[in-house]
Design an enzyme around this catalytic site. Structure first.
Site, PDB file in Angstrom:
ATOM      1  CG  HIS A   1     -67.265  -1.888  73.786  1.00 28.02           C
ATOM      2  ND1 HIS A   1     -65.942  -1.771  73.430  1.00 28.02           N
ATOM      3  CD2 HIS A   1     -67.366  -3.075  74.422  1.00 28.02           C
ATOM      4  CE1 HIS A   1     -65.277  -2.847  73.824  1.00 28.02           C
ATOM      5  NE2 HIS A   1     -66.118  -3.654  74.429  1.00 28.02           N
TER       6      HIS A   1
ATOM      7  CB  THR B   1     -59.042  -0.957  67.680  1.00 29.30           C
ATOM      8  OG1 THR B   1     -60.040  -1.552  66.840  1.00 29.30           O
ATOM      9  CG2 THR B   1     -59.446  -1.111  69.129  1.00 29.30           C
TER      10      THR B   1
ATOM     11  CE  LYS C   1     -63.335   4.889  61.198  1.00 28.97           C
ATOM     12  NZ  LYS C   1     -62.781   4.606  62.501  1.00 28.97           N
ATOM     13  NE  ARG C   2     -70.289  -0.758  64.074  1.00 30.63           N
ATOM     14  CZ  ARG C   2     -71.065   0.131  64.711  1.00 30.63           C
ATOM     15  NH1 ARG C   2     -72.290   0.361  64.286  1.00 30.63           N
ATOM     16  NH2 ARG C   2     -70.612   0.771  65.768  1.00 30.63           N
TER      17      ARG C   2
ATOM     18  CE  LYS D   1     -68.193   2.974  63.722  1.00 26.70           C
ATOM     19  NZ  LYS D   1     -67.056   3.040  64.655  1.00 26.70           N
TER      20      LYS D   1
ATOM     21  CE  LYS E   1     -57.031  -3.205  64.529  1.00 27.97           C
ATOM     22  NZ  LYS E   1     -58.445  -3.473  64.262  1.00 27.97           N
TER      23      LYS E   1
END
Length: 793
Positions: A335, A631, A523-524, A529, A635
Site C-alpha cells: 500500500h 480512495t 484524510k489521515r 498528504k 468517493k
C-alpha cells in the site's frame, strides 16, 4: 432479502422485551436501535449459517488486515437487506425518526484510515458478489482514539464504542485458540460480525479476535490486597486488543504492536487450519486448493513464518514441503512506498517477543540467500540489498514478497513505481508475481446510502442496475448537455451542502455559507498528504485579502478532517496550525466571511458520509509518487466533486476516465521529483522567490502565530528549510509546489462562478466513476489472484 413488515416489528418488540424489559412504546432510541439490530440478526441468521456451509465445500479467500473501518452498520444493513422502507414506517408509527435511531449507534472503532476503509469496502463487495471470503482482524476495545480539539491542539481520549457492548459482533467462545509468545500465553476469543450483501441472500463473516488472559485473577495476590499484581496478567493480555496502533515511540510500544500482529495472524491461521482439517483431513498439500490468504500491507506478514511453524512444529511436515504450501497460499498487497511504512523489526525485539518465529524467519532468510547466491553469484551488493535480514533489522516487505505468490500495487501509477523504481530488483527476480489492482469503493455506502437524493436522480435516468454494476454509470454521460438535469443535480448538491452546514453549526458552532465553494481535504494527517501546503495557501489568501479588501473572489469554505498518530509531533503541529489559522480568519470581521476554515473534530465514517456528497473540490494534493492510491478521491468523484490534485495514486486514473479538462491537476510529476532527487533541490529558492511565500512560512517563527511555547511551529519551519538527521529539507516539496497550487486555486475560484459549466464537469466525473467500484477490484482479485468463484445460496 425482504421481510414482511409486521413480522419484523414483532421481532423488534420481542428483542426490546428481552434486552430491556420494556414494551416497544416505552423504549428510547438506543433501546430501539439495539432491538432492531438484534431483530435483523435474527432475520439473517439462517442465511448466515447456510452461507458458511455453502462456502466450506470449495476454495475461500481470507483477508488479513490490522484494521477494518466499518462505520455504522445499521443504515448500511437496512439498505442491503432491502427493508429500509419498512423500518422507516415502523419507526414512524412509534413516533421516531430513523435518523435518530441510527445516531444511537457508535462508529465501530476498528480502523483509522484508507487501509481500514478499503478493507471494509472489500467486505461489502465480497458478499454482494457472492464470493466465498472472510475477513480476520482484531476487536479493538478502544479503537485508535477519540479526537478532541482543545485550544487548537489534538487531545486523544479513549474511543468508548464498546461501553455498552456491540450488538453486531457475536461471541463464538468454542472457537477460542491459544496464542503463545516468548514469555506468555493469551486466549484469542473470536467475535463474528455478519457482512450483509446487497441483493443477495448470502451473509459473509468478519471474524475479530479479542485478547484475554489465561488466568482471570491472581487470587492469592488479591487476597493479600496486592490488587495491581492480582490483575497484572489480565491487563497485559487485554492490552493486545485495547488500542489500534499504540504509540510505538518506545520499545514497549513496539513490542505491543508486534504482539498485536502476531496475535491476530496466529489466531486466524490456527482457525483456518483447524477448519481445513475438519473438512479435508491432514493432506496439507491441498491447502492452497482451498485457502488463499491476502495480507493487507505489512502488518500481517508475520503470518508467513507462523504458518511454517504450524505446518512444521505442530503438523509435522518437512520444511521443504511446508514452504511450497506457504508460498502458494499467501498474496501480499503493498500500500505504500514510504520507508517508514515498509515495516522493519529490530532482531532483539522480535526474538524476545516471538523467539520461535524469529528462528523460522532466520531460516527463511538463509534459504532466500541461497536463491540470491544462485541468481546473482557475482553481485554481493544486490544480495545484501535484497536480504530479508540486514544488519539487525528484519524487512517485512521483503519477507512478504518472497513468501507469497502475488504482490500487487493499488493503482496503475503505484504499481509502475513498484516495478520500475522501488521494487525494481524484486520485479526482475519475480516478474510473474507482480500485478496491479486499482483500489475501489462500495457505491452502496458512498452513494446509495450517503447521497439518496443523487441516487434517486441516477435511478430515474438509468434504472437501478448501477447499485451492483457500477459500469452502468457511463449511461449518465449523455445527460451532461441537458441543462435541466444539470440544474437538478446542482440543486441536490446545494441541499447536501446545507445539510453539512447544519451539522457543522450544530457540532462545532461555526456558521458557513452553503453558496460558498466547499473545498475539502479529509484524510489521515501525514506530511506527504500535504495538509501544510493547503493551510499555507489559505494563510496567503488571508494576507492578500487583508491587503486588498476589494480582491474579487467567490467565497470559499475550506474544510479539513484528520487525526494524527499520537506520537507524530510534526503532524500534531500541523493540526494546531490549521486550527489557529481557522481561529484567526473566522474571527476577522475585515474578511467578511469571504473565506472560512473548519477543522472537523474526530473525523470518522459517519462524518465522511456528510462531507463527500457536499464537496465541490476534492483536495488530493499528495507529493507525486507518495500516495499509493487513495480512495477518498473516488468517493468525492462519484458524488460530483472535482479533483484538485497532483498526478499521484488513483488521481491519474480518475483524470484518464473523466478527462483532465474536467479536473484540476497541478504541481510536480513523479519524473520531476526524480530529477530533483538526482540534481538536488534547494527549498530556499521557492521560499525566497515565490511572491508571498516567505511571509507565510516566516509566520511560523516570527510571532505571528503562537504554538503556546511547544516548539511545534519552529519544528515545522526547520523541516522545510533545514531538514533533519533522517530527511532532507522540504522532503515533500511543499514550497516548490506552492505557486502552482495557488495559480490552480485561482483558476478554480474563477471557473466556479460559471454554474452550468461547473455542473457539467461534475456530472462527467460522476458518469465516469464506474471503474472505481470495489466490486470491480474484488472481481479482479477473485479471478486473477485468489481463484475463487461465486457461491450463491
Amino acid at each position: 432479502m425482504l421481510i414482511e413488515k409486521n413480522l419484523l416489528k414483532g421481532r423488534i418488540e420481542k428483542q426490546v422485551e428481552i434486552l430491556f424489559n420494556k414494551s416497544i412504546d416505552e423504549a428510547n432510541s438506543f433501546e430501539i436501535y439495539q432491538g432492531l439490530s438484534k431483530a435483523l440478526i435474527e432475520t439473517i441468521s439462517k442465511n448466515w449459517l447456510e452461507t458458511r456451509k455453502k462456502y466450506e465445500s470449495g476454495k475461500q479467500a481470507f483477508y488479513f488486515s490490522a484494521e477494518f473501518l466499518m462505520g455504522r452498520a445499521l443504515g448500511n444493513n437496512l439498505i442491503n437487506l432491502g427493508v429500509e422502507k419498512e423500518v422507516k414506517e415502523i419507526l414512524k408509527e412509534l413516533g421516531l425518526d430513523i435518523n435518530i435511531v441510527e445516531d444511537a449507534e457508535e462508529d465501530a472503532g476498528l480502523g483509522n484510515g484508507g487501509l481500514g476503509r478499503l478493507a471494509a469496502c472489500f467486505m461489502d463487495s465480497l458478499v454482494t458478489l457472492d464470493l466465498p471470503g472472510q475477513g480476520y482482524g482484531i476487536k479493538y476495545k478502544n479503537g485508535i482514539f477519540k479526537q478532541k480539539i482543545v485550544n487548537g491542539f489534538q487531545i486523544e481520549t479513549p474511543e468508548t464504542w464498546l461501553k455498552y457492548g456491540d450488538v453486531w459482533t457475536i461471541c463464538r467462545p468454542f472457537d477460542e485458540v491459544i496464542v503463545e509468545f516468548g514469555d506468555s500465553k493469551v486466549r484469542a476469543v473470536p467475535y463474528d460480525m455478519p457482512i450483509i450483501g446487497y441483493g443477495t441472500e448470502n451473509v459473509n463473516t468478519l471474524r475479530l479476535w479479542e485478547a484475554k488472559s489465561i488466568n482471570e485473577l491472581d487470587l492469592k495476590a488479591f487476597n493479600d490486597q496486592n490488587y495491581d499484581k492480582a490483575l497484572k496478567e489480565v491487563n497485559e493480555a487485554e492490552d493486545i486488543s485495547r488500542i489500534l496502533y499504540p504509540n510505538d515511540s518506545t520499545n514497549e510500544g513496539k513490542k505491543l504492536r508486534l504482539k498485536q500482529q502476531y496475535f491476530f495472524t496466529s489466531a486466524s491461521l490456527q482457525d483456518i487450519v483447524r477448519k481445513f482439517k475438519r473438512l479435508h483431513g491432514t493432506d496439507f498439500g491441498k491447502l492452497p486448493e482451498f485457502v488463499s490468504i491476502q495480507l493487507n500491507d505489512t502488518h500481517p506478514v508475520i503470518a508467513i513464518p507462523e504458518l511454517m511453524r504450524i505446518l512444521c512444529d505442530v503438523e509435522g511436515l518437512l520444511w521443504k514441503d511446508a514452504w511450497k504450501i506457504v508460498e502458494k497460499t499467501f498474496a501480499y498487497t503493498n500500500h505504500t512506498i514510504l520507508s517508514e511504512a515498509l515495516e522493519k523489526w529490530w532482531i532483539g525485539l522480535y526474538e524476545e517477543v516471538v523467539p520461535r518465529i524469529f528462528q523460522i524467519t532466520e531460516r527463511i532468510h538463509f534459504q532466500f540467500l541461497d536463491l540470491l547466491e544462485e541468481k546473482y553469484p557475482n553481485d554481493r551488493a544486490k544480495r545484501e540489498r535484497m536480504s530479508i535480514i540486514q544488519g539487525d533489522l528484519i524487512h517485512m516487505a521483503w519477507l512478504a514478497i518472497y513468501g507469497s505468490f502475488a504482490t500487487n500495487g493499488v493503482a496503475a501509477l503505484h504499481t509502475d513505481i513498484l516495478k520500475h523504481i522501488e521494487l525494481k530488483e524484486w520485479y526482475e527476480l519475480f516478474p510473474e508475481r507482480f500485478l496491479n489492482k486499482t483500489n475501489g469503493i462500495t457505491q452502496r455506502r458512498w452513494l446509495l446510502q450517503c447521497n439518496p437524493e443523487l441516487s434517486n436522480l441516477i435511478t430515474e435516468l438509468i434504472g437501478d442496475r448501477w447499485v451492483t454494476d457500477f459500469s452502468q454509470m457511463k449511461n449518465l454521460e449523455k445527460y451532461s448537455a441537458d441543462k435541466s438535469i444539470i440544474e437538478n443535480f446542482l440543486n441536490i448538491k446545494l441541499e447536501k451542502k446545507k445539510q453539512l452546514a447544519k451539522y457543522i453549526e450544530e457540532t462545532q458552532g461555526i456558521k458557513i455559507n452553503p453558496d460558498s465553494i466547499f473545498d475539502i481535504q479529509i484524510k489521515r494527517l501525514h506530511e506527504y498528504k500535504r495538509q501544510l501546503l493547503n493551510i499555507f495557501h489559505i494563510l496567503d489568501l488571508y494576507y492578500r485579502l487583508k491587503e486588498n479588501p476589494n480582491l474579487e473572489i467567490h467565497p470559499v469554505t475550506y474544510i479539513f478532517g484528520a487525526k494524527s498518530a499520537p506520537g507524530y509531533m510534526r503532524a500534531k503541529g500541523t493540526i494546531r496550525l490549521i486550527n489557529e489559522v481557522a481561529n484567526l480568519i473566522n474571527n476577522d470581521k475585515d474578511i467578511k466571511d469571504m473565506i472560512k476554515v473548519v477543522f472537523i473534530e474526530n473525523y470518522n465514517v459517519s462524518a465522511a458520509q456528510l462531507l463527500f456528497p457536499a464537496a465541490d473540490i476534492s483536495e488530493q494534493i499528495s507529493t507525486a509518487g507518495k500516495e499509493a492510491s487513495g480512495t477518498g478521491n473516488m468517493k468525492f468523484m462519484i458524488n460530483g466533486a472535482l479533483t484538485f490534485g497532483t498526478l499521484d495514486g488513483a488521481n491519474v486514473e480518475i483524470v484518464e476516465e473523466a478527462g483532465i479538462e474536467n479536473n484540476y491537476i497541478f504541481g510536480l510529476k513523479v519524473e520531476d521529483i526524480e530529477k530533483f532527487k538526482k540534481e538536488g533541490y534547494n527549498p530556499n529558492i521557492p521560499y525566497r522567490n515565490t511572491v508571498g511565500l516567505k511571509r507565510v512560512v516566516d509566520a511560523l517563527i516570527d510571532g505571528t502565530l503562537n504554538d503556546e511555547g511547544t516548539g511545534l511551529y519552529k519544528e515545522l519551519y526547520d523541516s522545510l528549510l533545514k531538514g533533519a538527521s533522517w530527511h532532507k529539507p522540504d522532503q515533500y516539496f511543499v514550497l516548490q509546489d506552492f505557486e502552482a497550487f495557488r495559480e490552480t486555486q485561482e483558476r478554480i475560484n474563477k471557473e466556479f462562478s460559471n454554474r452550468e459549466n461547473w455542473g457539467k464537469k461534475a456530472w462527467i466525473n460522476i458518469s465516469n466513476g464506474g471503474k472505481f467500484s470495489s466490486d470491480r477490484t474484488i472481481d479482479e482479485y477473485a479471478k486473477e489472484i485468489w481463484k475463487i468463484a461465486p457461491q450463491r445460496i
